[in-house]
Design an enzyme around this catalytic site. Structure first.
Site, short mmCIF file in Angstrom:
data_model
loop_
_atom_site.label_atom_id
_atom_site.label_comp_id
_atom_site.label_asym_id
_atom_site.label_seq_id
_atom_site.Cartn_x
_atom_site.Cartn_y
_atom_site.Cartn_z
N HIS A 1 38.09 -25.45 2.51
CA HIS A 1 37.68 -24.15 3.04
C HIS A 1 38.12 -23.92 4.48
O HIS A 1 38.09 -22.79 4.97
CB HIS A 1 36.15 -24.03 2.94
CG HIS A 1 35.62 -22.66 3.16
ND1 HIS A 1 34.90 -22.30 4.29
CD2 HIS A 1 35.69 -21.54 2.40
CE1 HIS A 1 34.55 -21.03 4.21
NE2 HIS A 1 35.03 -20.54 3.09
N HIS B 1 33.06 -11.72 10.20
CA HIS B 1 33.25 -12.93 9.41
C HIS B 1 33.36 -14.18 10.27
O HIS B 1 33.45 -15.29 9.76
CB HIS B 1 34.53 -12.76 8.55
CG HIS B 1 34.70 -13.78 7.48
ND1 HIS B 1 35.71 -14.72 7.51
CD2 HIS B 1 34.00 -14.01 6.35
CE1 HIS B 1 35.62 -15.48 6.44
NE2 HIS B 1 34.61 -15.09 5.72
#
Length: 683
Positions: free
Chosen positions: A591, A434
């Site tokens: 984010h 990720h």
């Protein structure tokens, strides 16, 4: 608010409260009108994914509990019951907001009309549109022949009752999928004046049902919408004889046959027709069955048509030029001399595209390595990497094939890159990468010089226009050496090296952040100044939450900006009264992950790809990167302090009252996203 204990909120209900904040944006009269309807679309899309993943997982747990007889640490049945209760309340609120927006649109001369409300000339247009574009996309299934496997997830259907005046009381039933892909969900109708008339594709089909079924002797048609949602979790095969690409492709095929988790239907649907559908689709008592209105799949409202009313949309926010990255100058040369921090969407992601373009043609650049998790539909990033390979560069990409709901796109891009000579490192079952990393190796004189980009968000030029992320460009030898070591980690079957600068999960990140909090606790107990600022999307790891409680009890001032799920409860006397948690939901999706520790006066700053969840800290390759430049640290700190002062779009998380606005009514009004734009514009 359902709680697991006094000090921990259930993660599922916390997520629903986050989605409630999205719904607040749709209700907010200060949000431009068309943006409000788009927020309804975001709310709906979020909820679809929640049911496909989280509710599906709870259903699996419930089934496992029944079959195995083993006792779980919580009751999936109780959680599902609470989810359904909150969902019913939110759907009621959603319907009221939608009706209000439709009325407001009508006052602005924008009318959403049904097939019963159109004029004769509009009806002629609808028939022409239907026959030219829609008819060829319709493939009815007679209800007697319907199988659960025939239905496509994420789609809406019309259940149609067919009858004939010659045979009253005799009915047949058919199912038609509303083809909102590839067709648009909204159709603009001709207007006799300046008003705008919009009809939904569902109602275009309703208006023209006789075009399909009258040849069979039917003259009466009644259509009722329903939506069928499946379990979207993938069962990954561990067959070692297959490539991971093959395994993922086969798993995606199985997803299309996932078990039902949610069935939404028009509340006016006759009971006998509903019973037949439930039987045919194998809807059980554990599946969520919801009555709703005439329209479903509100996610399509995220793509509300352009009707030429810019006054009903957010004012444009043009990306700012970065003062240290002048056009027509080498980005690599700039990075060699100084670190650069980009902030999307306030500044443009195209600096990354320009960097890749420069690297692809620079004769000194020998190699490019990159991790990709979610990329744009027509990805300039991937095209730049392919172009670099064509220019003779050694290009290596770790493409994460398990990026949920982007698996098919990633498999497609993986194939395209392999065809063009890009070396592809495929994902590993059960283990996700990720981290957001880019590494460029350049020959300068007799030595190799490395340049890196470490970010908090995906290398995706589409989402970078609406996701607020931070992205560090650096030639710092320690950082670039560690980025290089991460790529060696991928290629050496996960034999973890020692890192000097980066904090890498699942090897060191949990322990590192625990040590940093422990340091603040010791300082607080010794009467020293002690605080930390933590910004992330989700905070649900029990161990990290308990460590933050320990810090709060010790007197550490903990300020948290958490957009989404948060299981920590601030403000509990004797436990978390020194902890503040806010969530900012506004025009841009917050984010970035940023962590700041006072550290006895030697402040430490990190940006990261990782939230504080078990999956991020223990089951993924994640990276936290130090920000060492004093000016960039001040930049980050200023932005965080602006957000902590937000009194317009910040909500208090896990308050006894659900989602109250922080410091509502206080002046001056501070809307952090606008303030950050102004701040970056002035530096």
């Amino acid at each position: 608010m359902a709680k697991q204990s006094v000090s921990l909120v259930n993660r599922e209900t916390s997520w629903l409260e986050f989605n409630g904040r999205v719904l607040q944006e749709a209700a907010d009269e200060t949000t431009p009108l068309i943006e409000r309807i788009k927020f309804l679309g975001i709310f709906s899309n979020n909820l679809d994914e929640f049911y496909r993943v989280r509710v599906a997982t709870l259903n699996r747990m419930l089934d496992y509990n029944k079959r195995s007889g083993e006792s779980l640490s919580f009751s999936p049945r109780k959680v599902l019951k609470e989810i359904n209760r909150i969902d019913r309340e939110q759907q009621k609120e959603f319907s009221g907001i939608f009706r209000n927006i439709v009325r407001k649109l009508a006052e602005e001369g924008i009318l959403i009309v049904t097939e019963r409300e159109i004029t004769r000339p509009q009806g002629e247009f609808v028939r022409k549109y239907f026959n030219q574009y829609v008819r060829s996309q319709l493939f009815p299934i007679m209800l007697n022949n319907l199988k659960s496997s025939s239905l496509v997830d994420k789609s809406i259907y019309l259940a149609i009752r067919l009858s004939s005046s010659a045979r009253p009381g005799k009915f047949q039933h058919a199912i038609i999928r509303v083809p909102s892909k590839p067709l648009p969900r909204f159709v603009l109708l001709p207007s006799p004046d300046e008003r705008k008339f919009i009809i939904l594709l569902d109602d275009v089909i309703r208006y023209c049902l006789d075009e399909i079924f009258s040849i069979f002797g039917y003259d009466t048609f009644k259509a009722y919408t329903f939506k069928f949602t499946r379990d979207a979790e993938l069962d990954i095969d561990n067959d070692v004889s297959k490539s991971f690409l093959e395994i993922m492709s086969e798993s995606l095929k199985q997803r299309r046959l996932g078990a039902p988790v949610r069935f939404i239907h028009d509340k006016t649907m006759p009971a006998d027709l509903l019973d037949i559908l439930k039987h045919k689709l194998e809807i059980s008592e554990t599946d969520t069955l919801s009555k709703s209105g005439r329209y479903h799949n509100f996610k399509d409202f995220m793509s509300f048509p352009d009707i030429g009313r810019s006054d009903l949309l957010y004012a444009p926010v043009p990306p700012l030029e970065h003062r240290r990255l002048p056009r027509q100058e080498s980005i690599l040369n700039v990075i060699r001399d100084q670190d650069i921090l980009l902030h999307y969407p306030y500044q443009s992601f195209h600096y990354i595209i320009d960097l890749l373009r420069e690297a692809s043609i620079d004769p000194g650049v020998k190699a490019i390595k990159m991790t990709l998790y979610r990329v744009a539909k027509d990805s300039s990033v991937v095209n730049a990497l392919i172009n670099a390979a064509r220019n003779g560069k050694s290009v290596t990409v770790f493409m994460e094939l398990q990026a949920r709901f982007d698996e098919e796109a990633n498999i497609y891009w993986a194939g395209k890159m392999q065809e063009e000579g890009v070396k592809l490192i495929q994902g590993i079952p059960g283990f996700k990468v990720h981290s957001k990393l880019l590494l460029i190796r350049r020959k300068e004189g007799e030595k190799n010089v490395y340049y890196a980009n470490v970010g908090t968000g995906n290398f995706n030029e589409e989402t970078a226009r609406v996701y607020a992320d931070d992205s560090l460009l650096t030639a710092d030898p320690q950082v670039t050496a560690d980025v290089n070591a991460v790529f060696h980690l991928f290629e050496s079957k996960y034999n973890p090296p020692k890192f000097k600068s980066l904090i890498v999960a699942p090897f060191h990140m949990r322990n590192f952040f625990t040590r940093m909090i422990n340091s603040e606790i010791r300082n607080a107990k010794n009467g020293m100044e002690a605080w930390c600022i933590i910004k992330l999307n989700n905070l649900v790891d029990d161990k990290m939450v308990k460590k933050l409680y320990q810090a709060g009890k010790a007197g550490v001032k903990v300020r948290i900006i958490c957009r989404g799920t948060c299981t920590l409860v601030p403000g509990i006397k004797g436990l978390s009264e020194n902890i503040e948690v806010i969530s900012i939901v506004d025009r841009f999706l917050e984010h970035s992950r940023v962590f700041v520790f006072h550290n006895g006066g030697d402040e430490k700053y990190y940006i990261s790809s990782a939230d504080w969840m078990v999956r991020n800290l223990d089951n993924r390759i994640e990276v936290a990167c130090p920000v060492n430049d004093a000016g960039l640290r001040q930049e980050l700190k200023t932005m965080l302090l602006i957000q902590l002062k937000d009194n317009t779009k910040a909500r208090i998380v896990n308050h006894p009252d659900i989602n109250p606005y922080k410091d509502a009514g206080k002046t001056p009004r501070i809307r952090s996203q606008q303030e950050i734009y102004n701040y970056l514009k002035g530096i």
